[in-house]
Design a protein around this motif. Structure first.
Motif, mmCIF file in Angstrom:
data_model
loop_
_atom_site.group_PDB
_atom_site.id
_atom_site.type_symbol
_atom_site.label_atom_id
_atom_site.label_comp_id
_atom_site.label_asym_id
_atom_site.label_seq_id
_atom_site.Cartn_x
_atom_site.Cartn_y
_atom_site.Cartn_z
ATOM 1 N N PHE A 126 -14.481 -12.262 4.105
ATOM 2 C CA PHE A 126 -14.598 -10.846 3.740
ATOM 3 C C PHE A 126 -13.350 -10.071 4.180
ATOM 4 O O PHE A 126 -12.715 -9.375 3.376
ATOM 5 C CB PHE A 126 -15.857 -10.256 4.390
ATOM 6 C CG PHE A 126 -15.980 -8.761 4.298
ATOM 7 C CD1 PHE A 126 -15.915 -7.972 5.447
ATOM 8 C CD2 PHE A 126 -16.149 -8.137 3.078
ATOM 9 C CE1 PHE A 126 -16.034 -6.596 5.363
ATOM 10 C CE2 PHE A 126 -16.275 -6.746 2.985
ATOM 11 C CZ PHE A 126 -16.204 -5.979 4.141
ATOM 12 N N PHE A 127 -12.998 -10.223 5.448
ATOM 13 C CA PHE A 127 -11.811 -9.532 5.953
ATOM 14 C C PHE A 127 -10.554 -10.043 5.258
ATOM 15 O O PHE A 127 -9.657 -9.270 4.921
ATOM 16 C CB PHE A 127 -11.685 -9.697 7.479
ATOM 17 C CG PHE A 127 -12.713 -8.931 8.255
ATOM 18 C CD1 PHE A 127 -13.522 -9.556 9.201
ATOM 19 C CD2 PHE A 127 -12.899 -7.567 8.035
ATOM 20 C CE1 PHE A 127 -14.483 -8.831 9.911
ATOM 21 C CE2 PHE A 127 -13.862 -6.855 8.741
ATOM 22 C CZ PHE A 127 -14.651 -7.492 9.679
ATOM 23 N N ASN A 176 -10.127 -8.486 1.926
ATOM 24 C CA ASN A 176 -9.670 -7.088 2.035
ATOM 25 C C ASN A 176 -8.198 -6.997 2.427
ATOM 26 O O ASN A 176 -7.457 -6.169 1.895
ATOM 27 C CB ASN A 176 -10.552 -6.333 3.045
ATOM 28 C CG ASN A 176 -11.895 -5.977 2.457
ATOM 29 O OD1 ASN A 176 -12.023 -5.049 1.660
ATOM 30 N ND2 ASN A 176 -12.921 -6.733 2.802
ATOM 31 N N GLU A 219 -6.111 -7.668 -0.550
ATOM 32 C CA GLU A 219 -6.034 -6.503 -1.449
ATOM 33 C C GLU A 219 -4.996 -5.512 -0.941
ATOM 34 O O GLU A 219 -4.184 -4.988 -1.710
ATOM 35 C CB GLU A 219 -7.398 -5.783 -1.522
ATOM 36 C CG GLU A 219 -8.487 -6.533 -2.259
ATOM 37 C CD GLU A 219 -8.340 -6.449 -3.762
ATOM 38 O OE1 GLU A 219 -8.778 -7.379 -4.450
ATOM 39 O OE2 GLU A 219 -7.755 -5.460 -4.245
ATOM 40 N N ILE A 220 -5.045 -5.275 0.372
ATOM 41 C CA ILE A 220 -4.110 -4.316 0.968
ATOM 42 C C ILE A 220 -2.683 -4.847 0.843
ATOM 43 O O ILE A 220 -1.763 -4.110 0.481
ATOM 44 C CB ILE A 220 -4.456 -4.051 2.457
ATOM 45 C CG1 ILE A 220 -5.829 -3.366 2.563
ATOM 46 C CG2 ILE A 220 -3.387 -3.205 3.146
ATOM 47 C CD1 ILE A 220 -6.397 -3.322 3.955
ATOM 48 N N SER A 225 -20.045 -7.656 3.105
ATOM 49 C CA SER A 225 -19.776 -7.028 1.812
ATOM 50 C C SER A 225 -19.814 -5.521 1.990
ATOM 51 O O SER A 225 -20.574 -5.018 2.819
ATOM 52 C CB SER A 225 -20.841 -7.500 0.804
ATOM 53 O OG SER A 225 -21.091 -6.523 -0.148
ATOM 54 N N TRP A 226 -18.998 -4.823 1.221
ATOM 55 C CA TRP A 226 -18.989 -3.360 1.317
ATOM 56 C C TRP A 226 -20.313 -2.760 0.866
ATOM 57 O O TRP A 226 -20.673 -1.649 1.271
ATOM 58 C CB TRP A 226 -17.834 -2.772 0.502
ATOM 59 C CG TRP A 226 -16.502 -3.042 1.121
ATOM 60 C CD1 TRP A 226 -15.500 -3.811 0.624
ATOM 61 C CD2 TRP A 226 -16.026 -2.557 2.393
ATOM 62 N NE1 TRP A 226 -14.432 -3.843 1.489
ATOM 63 C CE2 TRP A 226 -14.721 -3.074 2.586
ATOM 64 C CE3 TRP A 226 -16.563 -1.729 3.389
ATOM 65 C CZ2 TRP A 226 -13.966 -2.812 3.710
ATOM 66 C CZ3 TRP A 226 -15.812 -1.455 4.523
ATOM 67 C CH2 TRP A 226 -14.525 -2.002 4.670
#
Lengths: 312, 498
Positions: free
Chosen positions: B96-97, B100, B103-104, B328-329
């Protein structure tokens, strides 16, 4: 001691209640009907799905194919063992049960080409796990405990969930064109030309692999019958192929011929005749001349009955 | 090993009998071995992860207790918390991290090449990690003596009834029980089995049958109109409750049979009249854990900010709670939603009490329960839906669903004036397809009635007051229902995925 007897009575009640429930309430169609039919000693057992008894509103004679066959062959006693959505997987279990019984009726098995399509083959409600378990269980007592054994995962029911079904790939020929979820049942139920065209593709235009599990069932049916000396006649049910060709042209006919040839090749390999009625009739023989349904009208059912009568 | 499996039906009586037959001195060892067998039925070598976590916290607990040096105590605590949490982060949150960060990095045009891990989440990791953390923190706070017996401590973490989905026990409640002598007691056996039976019924009959409809609709939400979406959401609220509370009942019941008392995890949560109260009744072991170890420290630390500090602490706590449920968000959003509403309730409590004082209690209670259930049902959509877009789509269809459903029921009720009562269910059943709608509705009614009975007098209290013959009939009905109405396709306990 009182506690011991309380528990003993409790378990006996559960045991007997479960047998009663499974026998009188939840015994599946296939097991019950087949055992009753075998007891009556019919000459001919006519398997099949809804193509056997579906009729059109305009029919004056709504008799199913089995009844029409009885009129053509009054010397034979014919049992109707058809039910909507039945398929080769279930027939395999039924033939196994007949072989075990020692009885040797003649069996007629219609093969519906649509039953091989992913759209139908993987439909959860068409798996008939319970019927198949009842028919293949080592003893009737074990069959009575089908449900609790399945609920507690003691037996592998191998059901298809709806989520799995919706992820099933859909093919046009050998090419995957999506998954079942992409083709909504509710939408396809409306009879727009586009939906009808899609339905023809979903029902028929997959490429049938000779290793399809239902073709394995077909082979097993023949092997069991041959070992037990049971005579089986197969026929491929009529398809509204002219309508399919209107939408897809030569591609439809070629794919259908390829698929029916695959089925017939297996029958011939096992030294059985293949009565291929897939391309034998025009749209006027069907319940609907437009829709991709194998359901026949009076004329269509009589045609099939006559062809089957010639086989017998 | 799943509770609703044939192997557990063999495992449980064998282990229970073995426990009582074993000499008291060796019972802990027997239970520990049984718990290992229970855990290894999933992925056997994952037990090494469990042993690692046990070793770390066992050692840390002793070291914390053995030193008076504040810095050293804190160091051992931090080491234990960090290493135990790292296991959880690695298995549950790494991907998950990582996604993310990817994406960043992509947004910032950085080169980021760390791949994803393809490892299965060890079953029960979130639960026993929190249970271990609770132990170390309580030892640090000097509210619990460090357990010196490695076997007893291991059993505290691995005790099979609550190993894979809680309740998340506190050491003060559970540890000492492993040293107590438990003699066989028929009444306790009966109480435990009653609880287990009810748990199996809730899980196998109610939750799993509702899951079929919920799975169908949530699997393809865009194919359905408002009413089925609303119905599936309501059914999911009952499914998740019966699934998780059913599991807890089986856990508590099987522990009770052997003489162990685990903490209650649910107290009629749908009887709550505020969301604040709801979280004191739902998954109590988790909500009390995050209250004691996250909310209280944060709110103490931010107390100078006054109510704003409490609000911030609430939001952070519930964001954490959401994340605990899943990487998950969507889950974070679920948590934040609850944190937001709890904060609103805190800030408006005086006005709400004033307004409700104008109404009879019964009206306030009914309104309160409807409000809590509606909010909970809507928030659960984010819990269950596959994507944010799907969740928003479903929730946005609720208003049309209510009017659609109302029209259908209205039509059916009108037709009832000229048709038999069964027309109501036939109409609704046709409307919602061949999915035994009236049966599912019946299951929901069973839950509502049982919860009302539990709230008013206690379900098992009532059961033990009725004449014996009716009690045995009730057992027969439940057992036969489980055996014949249970679902035969695989429907995992929802909380197993956490």
């Amino acid at each position: 001691m009182k506690i011991f007897w309380s528990w003993t009575v409790f378990f006996i009640i559960i045991f007997l209640s479960q047998i009663a429930i499974s026998h009188f309430i939840t015994e599946p169609w296939g097991a019950r009907t087949l055992s009753e039919t075998l007891d009556k000693g019919y000459d001919v057992l006519y398997f099949g799905d809804s193509t056997v008894d579906a009729s059109a509103d305009t029919d004056t004679d709504k008799a199913p194919i089995t009844e029409m066959l009885r009129r053509l062959k009054p010397e034979l006693s014919i049992a109707d063992l058809s039910r909507s959505s039945n398929h080769l997987g279930l027939y395999e279990a039924m033939v196994g049960q007949i072989a075990k019984s020692g009885k040797k009726p003649v069996i007629i098995i219609p093969i519906n080409m649509r039953s091989f399509s992913p759209w139908y083959d993987k439909r959860p409600e068409f798996q008939f796990e319970k019927e198949i378990f009842y028919l293949t269980a080592p003893s009737p007592l074990i069959a009575c405990f089908y449900k609790p054994l399945a609920v507690f995962r003691a037996i592998n029911v191998n059901a298809v969930t709806f989520s799995e079904f919706y992820q099933t790939p859909v093919y046009r020929g050998k090419k995957q064109i999506g998954i079942v979820a992409d083709f909504n049942d509710t939408v396809l139920a409306t009879t727009t030309p586009e939906n009808i065209k899609t339905s023809f593709m979903l029902g028929y235009m997959f490429d049938l692999d000779a290793k399809h599990r239902k073709l394995d069932s077909l082979r097993n049916i023949i092997d069991q019958a041959d070992r037990s000396g049971i005579k089986i006649y197969f026929y491929i049910t009529p398809i509204n192929h002219e309508q399919g060709e209107k939408f897809y042209g030569k591609e439809f006919k070629e794919q259908m011929e390829k698929n029916t040839d695959t089925v017939c090749a297996i029958l011939k390999e096992k030294k059985h005749s293949c009565l291929n009625l897939a391309f034998s009739v025009d749209p006027s023989y069907f319940q609907s001349p437009v829709l991709p349904s194998e359901h026949l009208n009076e004329k269509g059912r009589m045609f099939v009955a006559e062809e089957v009568a010639k086989m017998l | 090993m799943l509770f609703n499996s044939f192997s557990f039906l063999i495992f449980f009586p064998v282990v229970t009998a073995g426990y009582f037959l074993a000499p008291h001195k060796y019972r802990w060892a027997f239970l520990l071995a049984a718990s290992c067998v229970f855990y290894m039925a999933f992925i056997p070598y994952y037990i090494l992860i469990l042993f690692t976590a046990i070793g770390i916290d066992y050692y840390a607990g002793i070291k914390i207790e053995d030193t008076e040096d504040v810095k050293k105590r804190k160091t051992y605590l931090i080491l234990s918390v960090v290493s135990t949490s790292l296991l959880l982060i690695l298995f549950k949150y790494f991907n998950f991290f990582n996604a993310n960060f990817k994406e960043i990095a992509s947004f910032l045009h950085w080169n980021y090449s760390i791949g994803f891990l393809s490892i299965a989440l060890p079953i029960g990791l979130s639960f026993h990690t929190f249970q271990s953390l609770s132990y170390v923190i309580e030892v640090y706070r000097r509210k619990q003596k460090a357990e010196r017996h490695l076997g007893i401590y291991s059993l505290y973490v691995m005790f099979y009834p609550q190993l894979v989905a809680g309740p998340i026990e506190r050491p003060q409640n559970l540890l000492h029980q492993f040293r107590e002598r438990h003699e066989f007691d028929y009444l306790r056996l009966r109480a435990g089995l009653q609880r287990m039976l009810w748990g199996f019924f809730k899980k196998a009959v109610i939750a799993d049958n509702l899951a079929m409809y919920v799975g169908l609709v949530f699997g393809n939400p865009h194919h359905y109109s408002g009413a089925p979406l609303l119905l599936a959401s309501v059914f999911f609220a009952f499914q998740i409750y019966c699934d998780f509370s059913g599991y807890s009942d089986i856990a508590l019941g099987s522990a009770k049979v052997m003489g162990f008392d685990l903490m209650e995890n649910f107290k009629v949560p749908y009887g709550a009249t505020t969301v604040t109260e709801f979280w004191r009744r739902w998954h109590i072991s988790l909500s009390s854990w995050i209250r004691d170890y996250i909310f209280f420290p944060l709110s103490m630390g931010w107390r100078k900010m006054g109510k704003l500090g409490i609000v911030c602490a609430t939001l952070v706590t519930f964001a954490f709670a959401g994340l605990w449920h899943g990487a998950s968000w969507l889950f974070v959003f679920f948590g934040l939603l609850h944190g937001f509403v709890l904060s609103l309730e805190l800030l408006t409590s005086r006005w709400r009490n004033k307004i409700s004082s104008f109404f009879p209690d019964i009206c306030s209670n009914i309104f309160g329960r409807l409000y809590v259930f509606s909010f909970w049902t809507a928030s659960l959509v984010f819990f269950r839906a596959g994507t944010f877009a799907d969740a928003l789509y479903i929730v946005s269809r609720f208003p049309s669903g209510i009017s659609e459903f109302g029209r259908t029921v209205g039509t059916a009720l009108f037709q009832m004036s000229v048709a038999p009562f069964r027309m109501l269910f036939s109409t609704l059943q046709l409307y919602y397809g061949n999915l035994r709608f009236s049966f599912l509705l019946g299951l929901v009614l069973v839950v509502i009635v049982s919860e009302i009975l539990e709230y008013k007098i206690g379900l098992f209290v009532l059961l033990n007051k009725i004449p014996k013959i009716f009690r045995w009939i009730w057992y027969v009905v439940l057992v036969l229902s489980i055996m014949n109405l249970g679902v035969t396709t695989e429907v995992l306990f929802i909380y197993f995925q956490f």
